[in-house]
Design a protein around this motif. Structure first.
Motif, mmCIF file in Angstrom:
data_model
loop_
_atom_site.group_PDB
_atom_site.id
_atom_site.type_symbol
_atom_site.label_atom_id
_atom_site.label_comp_id
_atom_site.label_asym_id
_atom_site.label_seq_id
_atom_site.Cartn_x
_atom_site.Cartn_y
_atom_site.Cartn_z
ATOM 1 N N UNK A 159 0.452 -1.450 -0.120
ATOM 2 C CA UNK A 159 -0.381 0.230 -0.117
ATOM 3 C C UNK A 159 0.336 1.601 0.231
ATOM 4 N N UNK A 160 0.658 2.345 -0.575
ATOM 5 C CA UNK A 160 1.119 3.953 -0.246
ATOM 6 C C UNK A 160 1.351 3.694 0.921
ATOM 7 N N UNK A 161 1.149 3.570 2.508
ATOM 8 C CA UNK A 161 1.913 3.741 3.293
ATOM 9 C C UNK A 161 3.522 3.209 3.475
ATOM 10 N N UNK A 162 3.300 1.460 3.079
ATOM 11 C CA UNK A 162 3.913 1.317 3.665
ATOM 12 C C UNK A 162 5.438 1.812 3.022
ATOM 13 N N UNK A 163 4.934 2.102 1.636
ATOM 14 C CA UNK A 163 5.802 2.596 0.367
ATOM 15 C C UNK A 163 6.645 3.620 0.467
ATOM 16 N N UNK A 164 5.838 4.456 1.558
ATOM 17 C CA UNK A 164 6.639 5.978 2.290
ATOM 18 C C UNK A 164 7.371 5.465 3.782
ATOM 19 N N UNK A 165 6.968 4.268 4.652
ATOM 20 C CA UNK A 165 8.333 3.895 5.617
ATOM 21 C C UNK A 165 9.114 2.522 4.616
ATOM 22 N N UNK A 166 8.857 2.348 3.760
ATOM 23 C CA UNK A 166 9.972 1.961 2.905
ATOM 24 C C UNK A 166 10.521 2.191 2.458
ATOM 25 N N UNK A 167 10.229 3.947 1.724
ATOM 26 C CA UNK A 167 11.249 4.542 1.173
ATOM 27 C C UNK A 167 11.816 5.436 2.017
ATOM 28 N N UNK B 37 -4.812 4.877 -6.098
ATOM 29 C CA UNK B 37 -3.960 3.650 -6.989
ATOM 30 C C UNK B 37 -2.380 4.866 -7.626
ATOM 31 N N UNK B 38 -3.513 6.235 -8.146
ATOM 32 C CA UNK B 38 -1.925 6.788 -8.498
ATOM 33 C C UNK B 38 -1.371 7.854 -7.466
ATOM 34 N N UNK B 39 -1.868 7.791 -6.433
ATOM 35 C CA UNK B 39 -0.605 7.691 -5.348
ATOM 36 C C UNK B 39 0.282 6.584 -4.923
ATOM 37 N N UNK B 40 0.022 4.918 -4.607
ATOM 38 C CA UNK B 40 0.790 4.371 -4.693
ATOM 39 C C UNK B 40 1.539 3.755 -6.169
ATOM 40 N N UNK B 41 1.691 4.743 -7.283
ATOM 41 C CA UNK B 41 2.117 4.530 -8.135
ATOM 42 C C UNK B 41 2.984 5.684 -8.009
ATOM 43 N N UNK B 42 2.469 6.634 -7.676
ATOM 44 C CA UNK B 42 4.055 8.059 -7.346
ATOM 45 C C UNK B 42 4.410 7.920 -6.044
ATOM 46 N N UNK B 43 3.913 7.172 -5.491
ATOM 47 C CA UNK B 43 5.431 7.198 -3.664
ATOM 48 C C UNK B 43 6.460 5.846 -4.448
ATOM 49 N N UNK B 44 5.957 4.790 -5.722
ATOM 50 C CA UNK B 44 6.927 3.921 -6.443
ATOM 51 C C UNK B 44 7.584 4.135 -7.434
ATOM 52 N N UNK B 45 8.068 4.901 -7.903
ATOM 53 C CA UNK B 45 7.935 5.612 -8.950
ATOM 54 C C UNK B 45 9.116 6.780 -8.913
#
Length: 174
Positions: A18-26, A106-114
């Motif tokens: 999820x987007x939140x997990x991506x924030x912590x991962x990054x 969905x766009x937020x997740x893709x944005x954070x991942x990219x």
């Protein structure tokens, strides 16, 4: 370590992506890069998080910070901000998530991942002093309920050692 392996490890720990997990991962990956951090077997890496959201799970999985080890602490302010400390070098950094454009989940997740972590976070000096290492305390039974409690969480009331649940707060002071 390979970032794909780290991401998979965070997802496995958290249970979903999820987007939140991506924030912590990054944040964890960026802190590791900035402070030369590796997975903390003990308390050499410390994270003080200002939220209790999904991203904290990624920090636990990637950097080995945990409440039980005493190297994951909460300073809840509702901010996507994380202070990381390297006890070996004495270096620290506070990462604060930058504002993002409004978009769907969905766009937020893709944005954070990219994005590279350097594009997502403002790098600031830490504002919280690195806490001392976790201490072991003696424990005693509460003289009211009988439950064993560590001494730092007990109070003296009417000459008895009592736990915080049994303690009667004196609130006459302003």
């Amino acid at each position: 370590m390979n970032e794909k392996i780290l991401w998979d490890k965070a997802v496995a720990f958290h249970g979903h992506s999820c987007g939140g997990l991506t924030i912590g991962y990054k944040a964890a990956v960026y802190a590791a890069r900035l402070l030369d951090l590796n997975y903390s077997e003990d308390e050499d890496v410390v994270c003080i998080t200002e939220n209790d959201a999904c991203g904290v799970d990624a920090i636990q999985a990637i950097l080995g910070c945990s409440v039980g080890k005493g190297n994951l602490l909460f300073h809840l302010r509702g901010k996507q901000a994380f202070s990381f400390y390297n006890r070996k070098t004495g270096k620290s950094v506070r990462l604060v998530l930058k504002d993002r454009p409004q978009m769907s989940k969905e766009e937020g997740f893709a944005y954070l991942q990219a994005k590279d972590p350097s594009e997502l976070f403002d790098v600031k000096e830490t504002t919280i002093t690195l806490p001392e290492r976790a201490k072991l305390f003696h424990s005693y039974p509460c003289e009211i309920c009988g439950e064993t409690t560590m001494e730092s969480m007990m109070r003296l009331e009417d000459g008895k050692k009592v736990c915080l649940d049994c303690f009667h707060t004196y609130s006459r002071f302003i």
